[in-house]
Design a protein around this motif. Structure first.
Motif: not given
Length: 405
Positions: A128-147
């Protein structure tokens, strides 16, 4: 509607760096029991059922904790960073009780269940915190978190290498890491797109079933989860059994632990890279590539089992690299397909069902390996990515036909 607030350019990088580090440290609690199982067995006999429960109990607790958090709306009522910190600190404290309770006892299993429940306040809240930092790059943001989750899942095997035969040192290190995570979480800032999460809505079950795209994304995720946590939990045991056919037991155990850490950690790197690519070539395409690679790797691992250690090691490392990059993309796809008012609830349902499935596979793996052998067991795990691959190919065809229409 209040427009998103602006943030200094460096704030995003700082917040995500702190968040990823905190997630890695806290998730080191997940596979502690699997990492130290050989030493615990040397100290006291534990039945195969209890051995499995020490690991699958975390999954049970996580499912219960995730659903309870969603139903109670805890992220709505509490600051997510503070909720993360509280859960990480409590999970670390409860994990530390493994040092004093009887090895493999009901109290130890209960501690693992409670740890899993508290980690439901870490992983989803971190997302939830990660996706709050972007819209167009959410695939990358979620990837960082799951990574970060993936790398954190590998860490206890590294702790076990440092702890040697003293498994209590490994437990202590993981508990200390969780306390460090709690402190770091207090300093993680919230992004300009941060919004309150919706509580679980029971009506989403119908939407998840009626919407074919969501249904196929669910099936892909279930195939992925069928193998993921069973592989992460028992890769060390499987590698140890394979290596022991050609090398001394102590060397086999050391090599199995080191390679398990590397294999799981590689999945974290794959998640980050996959998230970056997914924003460019499509989330479903990344999922298909990862599932195909994971399926091929699992089959090769089964046939290579007991063979030259170098070949077995290379096969498991590639399996670790390909087994995780699809994970964040399933959640991102569901968020894309669901009605905005139901997206949070449907992702909660997806996660809860997926982790419930892992309880079955984690619990069954050592039992079936004892009955059928590790080669047959690994082939059974390969059925998961095979199912997921079929579902995702169908999803891509459906998406293409709808675009053309």
């Amino acid at each position: 509607m209040t427009p998103p607030r602006s943030a200094p350019p460096h704030a995003k990088a700082l917040a995500l760096s702190l968040l990823a580090t905190a997630v890695i440290a806290a998730l080191s609690l997940w596979f502690v029991s699997a990492a130290i199982l050989p030493e615990m067995l040397a100290e006291r006999a534990i039945s195969p059922m209890r051995q499995a429960l020490l690991s699958s109990g975390v999954q049970i607790g996580f499912v219960a904790g995730a659903l309870a958090s969603a139903v109670l709306g805890l992220p709505d009522r509490l600051h997510p960073g503070r909720l993360f910190a509280l859960c990480a600190a409590l999970a670390g404290a409860i994990n530390a009780t493994l040092i004093v309770v009887p090895v493999g006892s009901g109290a130890a299993i209960a501690a693992r269940i409670a740890t899993g429940a508290l980690l439901a306040g870490v992983y989803p809240v971190g997302m939830k915190i990660a996706v709050g930092w972007g819209l167009r790059d959410r695939g990358f943001l979620v990837g960082i978190l799951v990574g970060a989750v993936t790398i954190g899942s590998a860490v206890p095997h590294l702790f076990a290498l440092g702890g040697g035969t003293d498994w209590r040192l490994t437990v202590s290190l993981a508990s200390l890491a969780a306390l460090v995570a709690a402190v770091l979480a207090l300093f993680v800032g919230l992004g300009p797109h941060h919004a309150t999460a919706r509580r679980f809505d029971p009506t989403v079950v119908g939407e998840a079933w009626r919407n074919r795209r969501i249904r196929l994304a669910f099936l892909g995720y279930f195939g992925h989860m069928w193998e993921l946590y069973a592989m992460w939990t028992w890769a060390g045991a499987a590698l140890g059994a394979s290596f022991a056919t050609l090398m001394p037991e102590a060397d086999a155990l050391f090599g199995a632990r080191l390679l398990t850490f590397l294999a799981v950690a590689l999945g974290g790197i794959g998640c980050i890279a996959g998230g970056y690519v997914a924003d460019r070539i499509g989330k479903e395409t990344v999922a298909i590539i990862a599932l195909a690679g994971s399926l091929a790797s699992a089959v090769f691992c089964a046939f290579a089992f007991g063979g030259p250690p170098v070949i077995v090691a290379a096969a498991f490392l590639f399996w670790g690299l390909t087994i995780a990059p699809d994970s964040p993309q399933f959640s991102a796809l569901v968020a894309d397909f669901a009605a905005p008012r139901h997206a949070g609830s449907i992702m909660t349902l997806q996660t809860a069902l997926g982790f419930a499935l892992t309880f079955v596979t984690v619990q069954a793996t050592p039992v079936l390996a004892g009955l059928l052998g590790w080669q047959a067991m690994i082939l059974l795990l390969a059925a998961g990515p095979a199912l997921g691959l079929v579902a995702m190919v169908r999803l891509r065809r459906l998406m293409r036909s709808q675009e053309d229409g």
